[in-house]
Design an enzyme around this catalytic site. Structure first.
Site, short mmCIF file in Angstrom:
data_model
loop_
_atom_site.label_atom_id
_atom_site.label_comp_id
_atom_site.label_asym_id
_atom_site.label_seq_id
_atom_site.Cartn_x
_atom_site.Cartn_y
_atom_site.Cartn_z
N GLY A 289 0.79 -1.22 0.00
CA GLY A 289 0.00 0.00 0.00
C GLY A 289 0.82 1.27 0.00
O GLY A 289 0.29 2.35 -0.26
N ARG A 290 2.12 1.14 0.29
CA ARG A 290 2.99 2.32 0.27
C ARG A 290 4.41 1.93 -0.12
O ARG A 290 5.37 2.55 0.33
CB ARG A 290 2.97 3.03 1.62
CG ARG A 290 3.38 2.14 2.80
CD ARG A 290 3.37 2.94 4.08
NE ARG A 290 3.83 2.13 5.20
CZ ARG A 290 4.58 2.60 6.19
NH1 ARG A 290 4.97 3.86 6.19
NH2 ARG A 290 4.93 1.83 7.18
N GLY B 129 -0.09 6.33 1.34
CA GLY B 129 1.04 5.70 0.67
C GLY B 129 2.39 6.26 1.04
O GLY B 129 3.40 5.89 0.43
N ARG C 118 5.84 -13.35 1.42
CA ARG C 118 5.33 -13.45 2.79
C ARG C 118 4.39 -14.64 2.90
O ARG C 118 3.87 -15.15 1.89
CB ARG C 118 4.56 -12.16 3.13
CG ARG C 118 5.32 -10.87 2.82
CD ARG C 118 4.36 -9.71 2.58
NE ARG C 118 5.06 -8.53 2.10
CZ ARG C 118 5.58 -7.58 2.88
NH1 ARG C 118 5.46 -7.70 4.20
NH2 ARG C 118 6.18 -6.54 2.37
N ASP D 282 1.31 -11.24 7.16
CA ASP D 282 1.87 -10.45 6.06
C ASP D 282 3.22 -9.86 6.43
O ASP D 282 3.90 -9.29 5.57
CB ASP D 282 0.90 -9.33 5.65
CG ASP D 282 0.46 -8.46 6.81
OD1 ASP D 282 -0.19 -9.00 7.72
OD2 ASP D 282 0.78 -7.26 6.83
N ASP E 264 9.56 -5.74 8.00
CA ASP E 264 8.51 -4.81 8.40
C ASP E 264 8.66 -4.37 9.86
O ASP E 264 7.86 -4.72 10.73
CB ASP E 264 7.12 -5.42 8.16
CG ASP E 264 6.81 -5.48 6.67
OD1 ASP E 264 7.34 -4.66 5.92
OD2 ASP E 264 6.03 -6.36 6.26
#
Length: 514
Positions: free
Chosen positions: A109-110, A143, A200, A269, A279
Site C-alpha cells: 500500500g505504500r 502511501g 510473505r 503479512d 517490516d
C-alpha cells in the site's frame, strides 16, 4: 562508517564531466510472474528530495556505486521521482492475518518494488522503495512514510544485521520536502529497503483465499527456486518448502529471543518466506527482563509480546501450511495425506526453536559442551533476572567480565534488586564453568561474541528520531547508527549507549508509523 550529512540535491539538469551514473543492473524475475501477482505502476514523485543517508557498505555488496546513489540523479531515483534503467516498478499483492483476523487483500500500500539485483555475494536481492505513494492496495492510506519510522527502521534493521540476525536492510533514506499527516503533520521520507525477497506467508494466503491453485503452485515454485533450491530435487518439493520455512523461522525467533528483541506486529503479512526479519514497525528491545513485555501501541492484548513470539510464529506457519494444502495434496496423493504431512512439518517447529534457543543461551553463559542440568541452570538465571528486573543486554554482557574473574561479579550484582539472588546462582554457574575444557580467555572471547554491548535502546532511538524530526539534526541518528553497527565491540567513550534508560527516559510504547 562514513557519515554523509543531509544535503540538498543539485538542480535536475546538473551534469558535467564528474557526473556519476546510477546503474542497478536489474535482473527481474518477480515481474515475469502472471499479472495477478502485482500491479505495475511508478512511484508518486515528491517535491524536494534530500539525501539523509546512503549505506555505503551495503551498496558495495550489491555492486552499486554509493557516490552515484548520493548524486542528484541517484537521489531522484531513491525518492521515486525517476525510474532507473532496467527497473520494472510494481506493487505486490498479498493478504494476511492481522492480530488473528484475516484480511483477504492487503498488498504493497505504500511500497514499490523497483527490481532485483545480483549482489557480489551471489545472492539475489529485492530493492524496494517504502513510502513511495499510493497504490491500488493503499486502502485509503496516503502511501507515504514519515521520517521518524523510516529512520527507526534504518537504525534497527542495520543493528539486527550487525548482530547477525537475518533481516531486511536499509540502503538509503531521503526526505521528500512534503508533510504527511498522522496525529500531526510530520516530515515525509522514503526508505530504500533491500531484502532477499518480499515473499510473505500472506502472499500464499492471497491466492489460497481465491482458491487459485495454479497461482499457488507458481508462487511455491518461485519461492523454491529463489530460497530453497535444494527442495526442487526431492520427491515432495512443496513439503520441503514448508520444512525449510519452518526451520528458518524457528532459528530466527530464537535469535530474537536471545537478544531481547520484540517485533511488535507479527502478522502473517509480516512473516517472510526467506526467514528474514521484515517490516519493522513498533519494534523494540527489552531492557528489564520480563517475558510479558509489550511495547507496541496496537498490541492491546499482548498477542505479540516478547514471550509469545514463538507461539505466534508457529500460528503463522500453520496458516502457510493451510494455504499450501491444495498443492501438497497433489504431490501427496490425497487431502488426508497432505493434512498429515503439514501437521508433521509443523510439529518440528518447537523442537527446532528450543534447540536453537538453548544452544544460544548456553553460549551466552559460556557453556559449550552440553551437560545434564544446563537447562535448569539457564532457566534459573532467567527467573532471577525477571524477579529482579535486571537489564537483559547489560546483565549478559557484564557476565563476560564475571567469567573472566570473580572480581567482575560486582558489576552483575549491581543490576539485581536483590544482589544475593545473583550470588546464589553464580556459585553453581562457576562450578559448572570448571567442567568446561576451554581456557578462560577462550570462554570470555566467545561470550563477548554472543552478548552484545550495544543494542538500539529505545530511549536512544527516540532521542535520535526527535532530533531529526523536530530540529532537522541528524547527528544523533548518525552516532547511534555507528554504535549499533558494531555491537560486540567495547567502545570507550560510548558508555551512555549501553546504559539503561533512567526512569524519566523510559519508553513504554512504540508506534507503527502508518
Amino acid at each position: 562508517m562514513s557519515s554523509p550529512e543531509v544535503t540538498a540535491i543539485a538542480p535536475q539538469g546538473d551534469s558535467g564531466p564528474d557526473r556519476r551514473v546510477v546503474r542497478f543492473a536489474f535482473e527481474n524475475t518477480y515481474a515475469r510472474l502472471p499479472g495477478r501477482f502485482y500491479v505495475r505502476l511508478d512511484s508518486t514523485p515528491v517535491v524536494a528530495p534530500r539525501l539523509v543517508k546512503v549505506n555505503r557498505e551495503l551498496a558495495l555488496t550489491l555492486g552499486l556505486d554509493a557516490e552515484a546513489l548520493a548524486s542528484p540523479e541517484g537521489v531522484e531515483i531513491l525518492a521515486g521521482n525517476r525510474v532507473a534503467e532496467g527497473s520494472e516498478p510494481l506493487a505486490q499483492a498479498y493478504a494476511g492475518h492481522q492480530f488473528g483476523h484475516f484480511v483477504p487483500q492487503l498488498g504493497d500500500g505504500r511500497a514499490i518494488l523497483l527490481g532485483e539485483v545480483m549482489g557480489r555475494d551471489g545472492v539475489r536481492y529485492d530493492i524496494q522503495l517504502k513510502g513511495s505513494g499510493r497504490t491500488p492496495f493503499s486502502r485509503g492510506g496516503d502511501g507515504r512514510a514519515a521520517l521518524g519510522p523510516v529512520l527507526r527502521e534504518y537504525i534497527v534493521s542495520e543493528a539486527m544485521a550487525a548482530l547477525g540476525v537475518p533481516t531486511t536492510r536499509a540502503l538509503a533514506a531521503v526526505t521528500t520536502g512534503e508533510r504527511v499527516w498522522r496525529e500531526a503533520p510530520l516530515p515525509g521520507a522514503v526508505l530504500t529497503r533491500v531484502a532477499a525477497s518480499h515473499l510473505r506467508v500472506g502472499t500464499f494466503e492471497y491466492f489460497a483465499a481465491r482458491r487459485d491453485i495454479e497461482a499457488t503452485s507458481v508462487l511455491a515454485d518461485f519461492a523454491i527456486a529463489r530460497h530453497y533450491p535444494e527442495a526442487a530435487h526431492g520427491k515432495q518439493p512443496y513439503r520441503a518448502l514448508i520444512d525449510g520455512v519452518i526451520a528458518r523461522q524457528a532459528r530466527l525467533i530464537a535469535q530474537w529471543m536471545l537478544l531481547g528483541f520484540i517485533h511488535g506486529v507479527m502478522n502473517t503479512d509480516n512473516t517472510s518466506i526467506s526467514g528474514e526479519t521484515i517490516d519493522y514497525g513498533p519494534c523494540a528491545f527489552m531492557e528489564a527482563y520480563d517475558p510479558a513485555t509489550v511495547f507496541s501501541s496496537i498490541d492491546h492484548h499482548g498477542r505479540y509480546g516478547y514471550g509469545n513470539q514463538p507461539s505466534a510464529a508457529l500460528w503463522n506457519l500453520a496458516r502457510l501450511a493451510e494455504a499450501l494444502l491444495p498443492v501438497l495434496a497433489q504431490e501427496a496423493g490425497s487431502e488426508e495425506a497432505a493434512l498429515a504431512s503439514a501437521q508433521e512439518a509443523l510439529a518440528a517447529f518447537e523442537p527446532q526453536f528450543v534447540a536453537a534457543r538453548s544452544a544460544g543461551l548456553n553460549r551466552k553463559l559460556g557453556l559449550f559442551n552440553e551437560r545434564a542440568g544446563d537447562g535448569a541452570l539457564v532457566e534459573d538465571f532467567l527467573e532471577r533476572m525477571a524477579a529482579n528486573r535486571a537489564d537483559f543486554t547489560l546483565t549478559f554482557r557484564r557476565l563476560c567480565n564475571a567469567a573472566a574473574s570473580p572480581e567482575g561479579d560486582g558489576e552483575v550484582r549491581a543490576l539485581f534488586a536483590d544482589p544475593g539472588a545473583y550470588d546464589a546462582w553464580a556459585a553453581g554457574w562457576r562450578r559448572r564453568l570448571e567442567e568446561e575444557p576451554v581456557s578462560r580467555e577462550e570462554r570470555v572471547a566467545a561470550m563477548r561474541k554472543a552478548n552484545p554491548a550495544f543494542i538500539p535502546r529505545n530511549h536512544m532511538v527516540e532521542a535520535a528520531l526527535n532530533a531529526a524530526v523536530q530540529e532537522q539534526d541528524f547527528q544523533p541518528f548518525e552516532e547511534l547508527l555507528e554504535v549499533v553497527s558494531n555491537p560486540y565491540e567495547e567502545r570507550p567513550g560510548r558508555e551512555r549507549y549501553a546504559t539503561p534508560a533512567r526512569p524519566e527516559e523510559c519508553v513504554t510504547q512504540t508506534f507503527c508509523g502508518t
